[in-house]
Enzyme design. Structure first.
Site, PDB file in Angstrom:
ATOM      1  CG  ASP A   1      -1.783  -1.242   1.299  1.00  0.00           C
ATOM      2  OD1 ASP A   1      -2.223  -1.719   0.239  1.00  0.00           O
ATOM      3  OD2 ASP A   1      -1.997  -1.754   2.408  1.00  0.00           O
TER       4      ASP A   1
ATOM      5  CG  HIS B   1      -2.736  -5.363   2.997  1.00  0.00           C
ATOM      6  ND1 HIS B   1      -2.172  -4.407   2.177  1.00  0.00           N
ATOM      7  CD2 HIS B   1      -2.489  -6.552   2.396  1.00  0.00           C
ATOM      8  CE1 HIS B   1      -1.614  -4.997   1.139  1.00  0.00           C
ATOM      9  NE2 HIS B   1      -1.794  -6.302   1.235  1.00  0.00           N
TER      10      HIS B   1
END
Length: 332
Positions: free
Chosen positions: A167, A194
């Protein structure tokens, strides 16, 4: 934060020797991840395990002239235990990849039992190892590993990490595309979890805090659902494997840097965190400082905008359910 650590990954500086094990080394993430670890001079003993293919991957990588021994293990002859015995760092990319139309949470029923069994094996053979969980959905698989280690009586919160680095590197890349800048010079503090809306890039903390709303909303959505781009582009043939391997290697290097006693090694990771425990959220991704024992400090997320506060509230609702799902899987 990550770029500073990443630049040191491939130097020839003499470092302490570390044993690193990859569980799922024959897969789409496992193979490129193993290659990147072979190139990391902090790694001197690389062990690769999978249900099939790991000895072949190890033989292939062993021809690369870096200062590390590579060994491949299969399930026969107690291979999993051998791969884990007294290792320093365990990376778990094992599991099935996402397919078109699947979210990370859709993978839960398949990957949960795989991760549980590997965590139990690690708890027996390498109770002091730092465990880096890549297998999706990380929001649930990290709690699964924690509960599995608790059952073995070896759980230590500072030694368990959910790898959310993908990310962060996506955020650096995507914001640089919007701004026309060098992505290696960009950093975005990405917190939360996530998966989808649990991924919260804090644009207000960057120098682009005054970005217009439409552009910012599109950027946030792309960071949250960047994996869908890859799944679609691969036309059902896989998910994000190469970028995830790079993310795993970058974070593994940060953990190894901490083990080596380097100072001020900071990275974001999904860990057992006190930040929102009062709300029933036992795990959360935020900046952490890494040291010889793993997590040495968990940093707060910092000041955020009112818009980000709203996104955080929504993220926490989903995150709490994801965590509970993982805990219940093991305890039931």
């Amino acid at each position: 934060m990550f770029t500073r650590v990443a630049r040191r990954a491939f130097t020839t500086t003499r470092v302490n020797p570390y044993k690193v094990t990859v569980l799922g080394a024959g897969g789409g993430i496992g193979q490129p991840l193993s290659l990147l670890l072979k190139l990391n001079h902090k790694v001197t003993d690389l062990r690769l395990y999978d249900l099939k293919g790991a000895p072949g991957v190890a033989a292939d990588l062993s021809h690369i002239p870096t200062n590390s021994k590579v060994s491949g293990f299969a399930p026969d002859n107690n291979g999993l235990s051998q791969a884990l015995s007294n290792t320093d760092v365990v990376l778990i990319p094992a599991g099935v990849p996402r397919k078109p139309g699947m979210t990370r949470d859709d993978l839960f029923s398949i990957n949960a039992s795989i991760v549980r069994d590997l965590a139990s094996a690690a708890g027996e053979a390498a109770p002091n190892a730092k465990i880096l969980v890549i297998s999706n959905p990380v929001n649930s698989t990290v709690p699964i590993v924690a509960e599995s280690l608790k059952k073995k009586g070896v759980y230590s919160p500072n030694r368990l990490f959910g790898v959310t680095t993908l990310d962060s590197i996506r955020a650096s890349r995507f914001i640089s595309e919007v701004q026309g800048t060098n992505p290696t010079q960009e950093h975005v503090n990405v917190v939360g979890g996530h998966s989808g809306i649990t991924i919260l890039p804090l644009i207000s903390q960057t120098k682009y805090s005054n970005m217009d709303k439409a552009t910012k909303d599109a950027l946030i959505h792309r960071i949250q659902f960047g994996g869908d781009e890859v799944v679609k582009a691969k036309d059902g043939a896989g998910s994000a494997t190469l970028s995830m391997a790079q993310a795993g290697a970058v974070f593994a290097n940060a953990v190894l840097s901490g083990l080596a006693g380097e100072r001020d090694v900071v990275a974001n990771s999904f860990v057992d965190s006190p930040l929102y425990k009062s709300e029933g959220i036992d795990f959360f991704s935020s900046p952490i400082t890494l040291g010889p024992e793993g997590v040495t400090k968990i940093h707060p997320i910092g000041e955020i905008s009112s818009e980000e506060a709203e996104l955080l509230a929504k993220a926490k609702e989903t995150l709490k359910k994801n965590i509970e799902k993982g805990v219940q899987f093991v305890n039931n």
